[in-house]
Design a protein around this motif. Structure first.
Motif, PDB file in Angstrom:
ATOM      1  N   ARG A 280       5.269  -6.142  -6.069  1.00 45.36           N
ATOM      2  CA  ARG A 280       5.083  -5.234  -4.941  1.00 45.36           C
ATOM      3  C   ARG A 280       3.617  -4.873  -4.824  1.00 45.36           C
ATOM      4  NH1 ARG A 280       5.006  -0.443  -7.699  1.00 45.36           N
ATOM      5  NH2 ARG A 280       5.544   1.027  -6.071  1.00 45.36           N
ATOM      6  N   CYS A 281       3.194  -4.479  -3.659  1.00 46.18           N
ATOM      7  CA  CYS A 281       1.785  -4.162  -3.435  1.00 46.18           C
ATOM      8  C   CYS A 281       1.266  -3.110  -4.415  1.00 46.18           C
ATOM      9  CB  CYS A 281       1.557  -3.681  -2.001  1.00 46.18           C
ATOM     10  SG  CYS A 281       1.725  -4.987  -0.761  1.00 46.18           S
ATOM     11  N   GLY A 282       2.089  -2.116  -4.743  1.00 48.00           N
ATOM     12  CA  GLY A 282       1.658  -1.067  -5.659  1.00 48.00           C
ATOM     13  C   GLY A 282       1.298  -1.579  -7.043  1.00 48.00           C
ATOM     14  N   GLY A 283       1.741  -2.783  -7.387  1.00 45.02           N
ATOM     15  CA  GLY A 283       1.418  -3.377  -8.673  1.00 45.02           C
ATOM     16  C   GLY A 283       0.441  -4.536  -8.553  1.00 45.02           C
ATOM     17  N   CYS A 284      -0.189  -4.667  -7.415  1.00 38.98           N
ATOM     18  CA  CYS A 284      -1.106  -5.778  -7.146  1.00 38.98           C
ATOM     19  C   CYS A 284      -2.544  -5.405  -7.501  1.00 38.98           C
ATOM     20  CB  CYS A 284      -1.030  -6.145  -5.662  1.00 38.98           C
ATOM     21  SG  CYS A 284      -2.148  -7.494  -5.177  1.00 38.98           S
ATOM     22  N   TYR A 285      -3.306  -6.387  -7.894  1.00 36.89           N
ATOM     23  CA  TYR A 285      -4.726  -6.221  -8.213  1.00 36.89           C
ATOM     24  C   TYR A 285      -5.503  -5.618  -7.040  1.00 36.89           C
ATOM     25  CZ  TYR A 285      -9.524  -7.657  -9.280  1.00 36.89           C
ATOM     26  OH  TYR A 285     -10.873  -7.669  -9.495  1.00 36.89           O
ATOM     27  N   TYR A 286      -5.131  -5.949  -5.818  1.00 40.13           N
ATOM     28  CA  TYR A 286      -5.883  -5.528  -4.637  1.00 40.13           C
ATOM     29  C   TYR A 286      -5.468  -4.169  -4.068  1.00 40.13           C
ATOM     30  CZ  TYR A 286      -7.378 -10.347  -4.764  1.00 40.13           C
ATOM     31  OH  TYR A 286      -7.905 -11.548  -5.160  1.00 40.13           O
ATOM     32  N   TYR A 287      -4.435  -3.565  -4.612  1.00 43.13           N
ATOM     33  CA  TYR A 287      -3.956  -2.261  -4.116  1.00 43.13           C
ATOM     34  C   TYR A 287      -4.882  -1.184  -4.657  1.00 43.13           C
ATOM     35  CZ  TYR A 287      -0.362   1.112  -2.655  1.00 43.13           C
ATOM     36  OH  TYR A 287       0.341   2.119  -2.036  1.00 43.13           O
ATOM     37  N   LEU A 288      -5.560  -0.472  -3.789  1.00 41.33           N
ATOM     38  CA  LEU A 288      -6.650   0.421  -4.190  1.00 41.33           C
ATOM     39  C   LEU A 288      -6.224   1.609  -5.036  1.00 41.33           C
ATOM     40  CD1 LEU A 288      -9.697   0.718  -3.909  1.00 41.33           C
ATOM     41  CD2 LEU A 288      -9.314   2.090  -1.878  1.00 41.33           C
ATOM     42  N   ASP A 289      -5.091   2.245  -4.743  1.00 41.75           N
ATOM     43  CA  ASP A 289      -4.685   3.453  -5.480  1.00 41.75           C
ATOM     44  C   ASP A 289      -3.207   3.387  -5.848  1.00 41.75           C
ATOM     45  OD1 ASP A 289      -4.380   5.954  -6.595  1.00 41.75           O
ATOM     46  OD2 ASP A 289      -5.198   7.038  -4.876  1.00 41.75           O
TER      47      ASP A 289
ATOM     48  N   ILE B  99      -6.098  -3.941   4.935  1.00 43.62           N
ATOM     49  CA  ILE B  99      -5.360  -2.999   5.772  1.00 43.62           C
ATOM     50  C   ILE B  99      -4.634  -1.997   4.874  1.00 43.62           C
ATOM     51  CG2 ILE B  99      -5.020  -4.596   7.703  1.00 43.62           C
ATOM     52  CD1 ILE B  99      -2.116  -4.978   6.708  1.00 43.62           C
ATOM     53  N   LEU B 100      -4.103  -0.954   5.473  1.00 37.52           N
ATOM     54  CA  LEU B 100      -3.280   0.019   4.771  1.00 37.52           C
ATOM     55  C   LEU B 100      -1.898  -0.585   4.570  1.00 37.52           C
ATOM     56  CD1 LEU B 100      -3.225   2.969   3.742  1.00 37.52           C
ATOM     57  CD2 LEU B 100      -2.309   3.590   5.987  1.00 37.52           C
ATOM     58  N   VAL B 101      -1.396  -0.535   3.329  1.00 35.26           N
ATOM     59  CA  VAL B 101      -0.075  -1.102   3.026  1.00 35.26           C
ATOM     60  C   VAL B 101       0.740  -0.117   2.199  1.00 35.26           C
ATOM     61  CG1 VAL B 101      -0.838  -3.508   3.133  1.00 35.26           C
ATOM     62  CG2 VAL B 101      -0.916  -2.297   0.956  1.00 35.26           C
ATOM     63  N   GLY B 102       2.041  -0.294   2.177  1.00 36.95           N
ATOM     64  CA  GLY B 102       2.938   0.527   1.378  1.00 36.95           C
ATOM     65  C   GLY B 102       3.075  -0.043  -0.027  1.00 36.95           C
ATOM     66  N   ALA B 103       3.298   0.832  -1.003  1.00 36.77           N
ATOM     67  CA  ALA B 103       3.416   0.408  -2.396  1.00 36.77           C
ATOM     68  C   ALA B 103       4.569  -0.565  -2.604  1.00 36.77           C
ATOM     69  CB  ALA B 103       3.587   1.625  -3.302  1.00 36.77           C
ATOM     70  N   ASP B 104       5.636  -0.443  -1.826  1.00 34.41           N
ATOM     71  CA  ASP B 104       6.804  -1.316  -1.986  1.00 34.41           C
ATOM     72  C   ASP B 104       6.734  -2.581  -1.139  1.00 34.41           C
ATOM     73  OD1 ASP B 104       8.045   0.204  -3.942  1.00 34.41           O
ATOM     74  OD2 ASP B 104       9.045   1.464  -2.467  1.00 34.41           O
ATOM     75  N   TRP B 105       5.637  -2.793  -0.437  1.00 39.46           N
ATOM     76  CA  TRP B 105       5.482  -3.996   0.367  1.00 39.46           C
ATOM     77  C   TRP B 105       5.077  -5.156  -0.538  1.00 39.46           C
ATOM     78  CZ3 TRP B 105       2.325  -2.426   5.315  1.00 39.46           C
ATOM     79  CH2 TRP B 105       2.978  -1.372   5.952  1.00 39.46           C
ATOM     80  N   TRP B 106       5.009  -6.340   0.040  1.00 38.75           N
ATOM     81  CA  TRP B 106       4.575  -7.546  -0.675  1.00 38.75           C
ATOM     82  C   TRP B 106       3.907  -8.482   0.311  1.00 38.75           C
ATOM     83  CZ3 TRP B 106       5.427 -12.705   0.090  1.00 38.75           C
ATOM     84  CH2 TRP B 106       5.053 -13.560  -0.934  1.00 38.75           C
ATOM     85  N   CYS B 107       2.953  -9.288  -0.174  1.00 39.83           N
ATOM     86  CA  CYS B 107       2.382 -10.332   0.672  1.00 39.83           C
ATOM     87  C   CYS B 107       2.026 -11.548  -0.166  1.00 39.83           C
ATOM     88  CB  CYS B 107       1.177  -9.829   1.463  1.00 39.83           C
ATOM     89  SG  CYS B 107      -0.412  -9.971   0.649  1.00 39.83           S
ATOM     90  N   HIS B 108       1.692 -12.598   0.515  1.00 38.76           N
ATOM     91  CA  HIS B 108       1.362 -13.896  -0.076  1.00 38.76           C
ATOM     92  C   HIS B 108       0.158 -13.796  -1.036  1.00 38.76           C
ATOM     93  CE1 HIS B 108       0.660 -18.211  -0.261  1.00 38.76           C
ATOM     94  NE2 HIS B 108      -0.577 -17.998   0.114  1.00 38.76           N
ATOM     95  N   PHE B 109      -0.720 -12.831  -0.837  1.00 40.55           N
ATOM     96  CA  PHE B 109      -1.927 -12.704  -1.647  1.00 40.55           C
ATOM     97  C   PHE B 109      -1.714 -11.883  -2.918  1.00 40.55           C
ATOM     98  CE2 PHE B 109      -3.581 -12.940   2.813  1.00 40.55           C
ATOM     99  CZ  PHE B 109      -3.984 -14.259   2.733  1.00 40.55           C
ATOM    100  N   TRP B 110      -0.465 -11.515  -3.223  1.00 34.88           N
ATOM    101  CA  TRP B 110      -0.184 -10.692  -4.395  1.00 34.88           C
ATOM    102  C   TRP B 110      -0.785 -11.339  -5.634  1.00 34.88           C
ATOM    103  CZ3 TRP B 110       1.818 -10.703  -9.231  1.00 34.88           C
ATOM    104  CH2 TRP B 110       2.074  -9.466  -9.802  1.00 34.88           C
ATOM    105  N   GLU B 111      -1.447 -10.507  -6.456  1.00 35.56           N
ATOM    106  CA  GLU B 111      -2.065 -11.004  -7.678  1.00 35.56           C
ATOM    107  C   GLU B 111      -1.880  -9.979  -8.795  1.00 35.56           C
ATOM    108  OE1 GLU B 111      -6.537 -12.222  -8.939  1.00 35.56           O
ATOM    109  OE2 GLU B 111      -5.841 -12.923  -6.981  1.00 35.56           O
ATOM    110  N   MET B 112      -1.592 -10.455  -9.989  1.00 43.29           N
ATOM    111  CA  MET B 112      -1.389  -9.574 -11.130  1.00 43.29           C
ATOM    112  C   MET B 112      -2.698  -8.862 -11.472  1.00 43.29           C
ATOM    113  SD  MET B 112       0.204 -10.439 -14.865  1.00 43.29           S
ATOM    114  CE  MET B 112       1.774 -10.831 -14.119  1.00 43.29           C
ATOM    115  N   PRO B 113      -2.621  -7.552 -11.751  1.00 45.46           N
ATOM    116  CA  PRO B 113      -3.835  -6.816 -12.126  1.00 45.46           C
ATOM    117  C   PRO B 113      -4.421  -7.347 -13.439  1.00 45.46           C
ATOM    118  CG  PRO B 113      -2.023  -5.319 -11.653  1.00 45.46           C
ATOM    119  CD  PRO B 113      -1.457  -6.704 -11.672  1.00 45.46           C
ATOM    120  N   GLU B 114      -5.728  -7.229 -13.564  1.00 48.20           N
ATOM    121  CA  GLU B 114      -6.385  -7.619 -14.822  1.00 48.20           C
ATOM    122  C   GLU B 114      -6.044  -6.614 -15.896  1.00 48.20           C
ATOM    123  OE1 GLU B 114     -10.534  -7.809 -13.926  1.00 48.20           O
ATOM    124  OE2 GLU B 114     -10.325  -9.686 -12.829  1.00 48.20           O
ATOM    125  N   GLY B 115      -6.051  -7.078 -17.114  1.00 48.91           N
ATOM    126  CA  GLY B 115      -5.856  -6.112 -18.195  1.00 48.91           C
ATOM    127  C   GLY B 115      -4.857  -6.488 -19.122  1.00 48.91           C
TER     128      GLY B 115
END
Length: 72
Positions: free
Chosen positions: A32-41, A56-72
């Motif tokens: 989900r976007c909320g767990g994506c590397y590119y999700y700002l907050d 763009i502004l997105v919801g935490a529960d959304w998803w898109c093709h560019f989803w990427e696992m956060p570093e760490g």
């Protein structure tokens, strides 16, 4: 009361970006976007996606093709 003006060019561009990213309002396979590397907050239910092709502004529960696992 006057009807709001619609910027057809901006509307078409938003549709193009949404289609390019395959943006959807529900998570995909647990991602989900909320767990994506590119999700700002991640603490917020809506935040800015700073992927270079989306931005763009997105919801935490959304998803898109560019989803990427956060570093760490």
């Amino acid at each position: 009361m006057t009807e709001p003006e619609i910027d057809e060019n901006r509307f078409r561009e938003a549709q193009r970006v949404t289609q390019l990213a395959a943006l959807r309002g529900t998570p995909m396979d647990g991602d989900r976007c909320g767990g994506c590397y590119y999700y700002l907050d991640p603490a917020q239910p809506m935040a800015f996606c700073w992927h270079e092709k989306l931005q763009i502004l997105v919801g935490a529960d959304w998803w898109c093709h560019f989803w990427e696992m956060p570093e760490g």
